[in-house]
Design a protein around this motif. Structure first.
Motif, short mmCIF file in Angstrom:
data_model
loop_
_atom_site.label_atom_id
_atom_site.label_comp_id
_atom_site.label_asym_id
_atom_site.label_seq_id
_atom_site.Cartn_x
_atom_site.Cartn_y
_atom_site.Cartn_z
N PHE A 88 2.33 -2.27 -11.70
CA PHE A 88 1.46 -1.15 -11.29
C PHE A 88 2.13 0.18 -11.61
O PHE A 88 1.51 1.10 -12.16
CB PHE A 88 1.16 -1.25 -9.79
CG PHE A 88 0.34 -0.11 -9.25
CD1 PHE A 88 -1.04 -0.15 -9.24
CD2 PHE A 88 0.98 1.02 -8.73
CE1 PHE A 88 -1.78 0.92 -8.73
CE2 PHE A 88 0.25 2.09 -8.23
CZ PHE A 88 -1.14 2.04 -8.23
N TRP A 89 3.41 0.30 -11.26
CA TRP A 89 4.15 1.53 -11.58
C TRP A 89 4.19 1.78 -13.09
O TRP A 89 4.27 2.92 -13.53
CB TRP A 89 5.58 1.42 -11.05
CG TRP A 89 5.72 1.56 -9.57
CD1 TRP A 89 4.76 1.95 -8.68
CD2 TRP A 89 6.90 1.32 -8.80
NE1 TRP A 89 5.26 1.96 -7.40
CE2 TRP A 89 6.58 1.58 -7.43
CE3 TRP A 89 8.18 0.89 -9.11
CZ2 TRP A 89 7.51 1.44 -6.41
CZ3 TRP A 89 9.11 0.76 -8.09
CH2 TRP A 89 8.78 1.02 -6.76
N ILE A 114 -4.22 -2.89 -4.80
CA ILE A 114 -3.62 -4.22 -4.83
C ILE A 114 -4.11 -4.98 -3.61
O ILE A 114 -3.65 -4.74 -2.49
CB ILE A 114 -2.09 -4.15 -4.90
CG1 ILE A 114 -1.65 -3.53 -6.22
CG2 ILE A 114 -1.47 -5.53 -4.72
CD1 ILE A 114 -0.15 -3.49 -6.44
N LYS A 115 -5.03 -5.87 -3.81
CA LYS A 115 -5.68 -6.60 -2.72
C LYS A 115 -4.80 -7.69 -2.14
O LYS A 115 -4.89 -8.03 -0.97
CB LYS A 115 -7.00 -7.22 -3.19
CG LYS A 115 -7.94 -6.24 -3.88
CD LYS A 115 -8.31 -5.07 -3.01
CE LYS A 115 -9.29 -4.14 -3.71
NZ LYS A 115 -9.58 -2.94 -2.90
N ASP A 116 -3.95 -8.30 -2.97
CA ASP A 116 -3.03 -9.35 -2.53
C ASP A 116 -1.91 -9.43 -3.55
O ASP A 116 -2.17 -9.57 -4.75
CB ASP A 116 -3.73 -10.70 -2.40
CG ASP A 116 -2.81 -11.75 -1.78
OD1 ASP A 116 -2.98 -12.02 -0.57
OD2 ASP A 116 -1.94 -12.29 -2.48
N TYR A 167 0.84 -1.20 0.00
CA TYR A 167 0.00 0.00 0.00
C TYR A 167 0.88 1.26 0.00
O TYR A 167 0.57 2.25 -0.68
CB TYR A 167 -0.91 0.02 1.23
CG TYR A 167 -1.91 -1.10 1.33
CD1 TYR A 167 -2.36 -1.76 0.18
CD2 TYR A 167 -2.41 -1.53 2.56
CE1 TYR A 167 -3.28 -2.80 0.27
CE2 TYR A 167 -3.32 -2.56 2.65
CZ TYR A 167 -3.75 -3.20 1.51
OH TYR A 167 -4.65 -4.22 1.60
N ILE A 168 1.96 1.22 0.77
CA ILE A 168 2.87 2.37 0.84
C ILE A 168 3.60 2.54 -0.49
O ILE A 168 3.73 3.66 -1.01
CB ILE A 168 3.88 2.19 1.99
CG1 ILE A 168 3.16 2.22 3.34
CG2 ILE A 168 4.97 3.27 1.94
CD1 ILE A 168 4.03 1.80 4.51
N GLU A 169 4.08 1.44 -1.05
CA GLU A 169 4.89 1.51 -2.27
C GLU A 169 4.10 1.96 -3.49
O GLU A 169 4.66 2.50 -4.44
CB GLU A 169 5.52 0.13 -2.52
CG GLU A 169 6.58 -0.25 -1.51
CD GLU A 169 6.72 -1.74 -1.31
OE1 GLU A 169 7.51 -2.15 -0.43
OE2 GLU A 169 6.05 -2.52 -2.02
N THR A 170 2.79 1.74 -3.45
CA THR A 170 1.95 2.13 -4.59
C THR A 170 1.09 3.35 -4.29
O THR A 170 0.45 3.88 -5.20
CB THR A 170 1.02 0.96 -4.98
OG1 THR A 170 0.19 0.61 -3.86
CG2 THR A 170 1.81 -0.26 -5.42
#
Length: 248
Positions: free
Chosen positions: A189-190, A150-152, A142-145
């Motif tokens: 994601f990034w 991202i649920k898992d 959660y912090i990195e994105t």
């Protein structure tokens, strides 16, 4: 048969459930890539008989064990070289609910540019340590994105859009062991690859074999999160801008 899709199964010393898994996948009439990640002689004997029985099966043998991430990366590259557009990753230990494959495939066909992942639903077979330990990684992700989407990030039941994956690995070296599943999802994601989730039951069989090395893999995952955190800081303006746009 769905054109352009294949199954990818990394295998390291899983000899009991693999034949059952391969047989169940015949229902979908898709190519299967089985990557033997330097298994022992007994497992090799089981695996080498499978291609003769299943003509849709390609067995690739790595001479040395490199880790789950290394095996998956080998399989994804091979799938791309075979002209596949998508690869459905399935673990070899019998944890995944194969009846949910159809849902993953349908979601991928509706969103062909997205990474589709299982979102695990656990029963009492999962250990408390493993269950709560996953939430440490969830918080880091959660912090990195800077996102809760991202649920898992640890479930190895997923569909990769290979074009997006190949773009990523052309410029980024990824982890080779249990850190791979997390890192590749965050970095996709990034890269602005959409990520979608399908709830799925996950079972830990009482006779199952885990290759998670508590000390080595947790150390690698901790190092990876440190690297991703600083990567997030470098991308902070872009991530904040994307978050602002999504909220407006």
């Amino acid at each position: 048969m769905i054109s352009g899709y294949c199954f990818l199964i990394p295998n390291y010393n899983h000899s009991h459930a693999i034949a059952i898994t391969i047989e169940a996948l015949q229902h979908y009439a898709l190519p299967i890539i089985l990557v033997d990640d330097g298994s022992d002689v007994a497992t090799q004997a089981v695996l080498e008989g499978l291609p003769a029985k299943y003509q849709n099966l390609t067995l690739f043998r790595r001479s040395e064990n490199g880790g789950k991430g290394a095996a998956v990366q080998t399989g994804l590259q091979l799938a791309h070289d075979m002209g596949m557009s998508h690869a459905v990753q399935i673990d070899a230990d019998g944890q995944h609910n194969l009846s949910d494959i159809g849902r993953l495939l349908t979601e991928s066909q509706h969103y062909p540019n997205a990474l589709i992942s299982g979102q695990p639903i656990y029963d009492e077979s999962i250990s408390k340590g493993r269950y709560y330990g996953r939430y440490v990684t969830h918080v880091w992700v959660y912090i990195e994105t800077l996102s809760l989407c991202i649920k898992d990030s640890m479930c190895g039941f997923r569909v990769y859009p290979l074009d997006a994956y190949m773009r990523l690995v052309s410029k980024q070296v990824l982890g080779k062991r249990m850190d791979f599943d997390i890192e590749v999802m965050v970095r996709l994601f990034w890269q602005n690859t959409a990520i979608r989730f399908i709830p799925t039951k996950v079972l830990y069989p009482p006779d199952g074999v885990s290759h998670f090395n508590v000390w080595k893999d947790n150390w690698l995952i901790s190092k990876m999160h440190s690297k991703l955190f600083f990567g997030m800081l470098l991308r902070l303006p872009k991530l904040l801008y994307a978050k602002f746009r999504s909220n407006n």
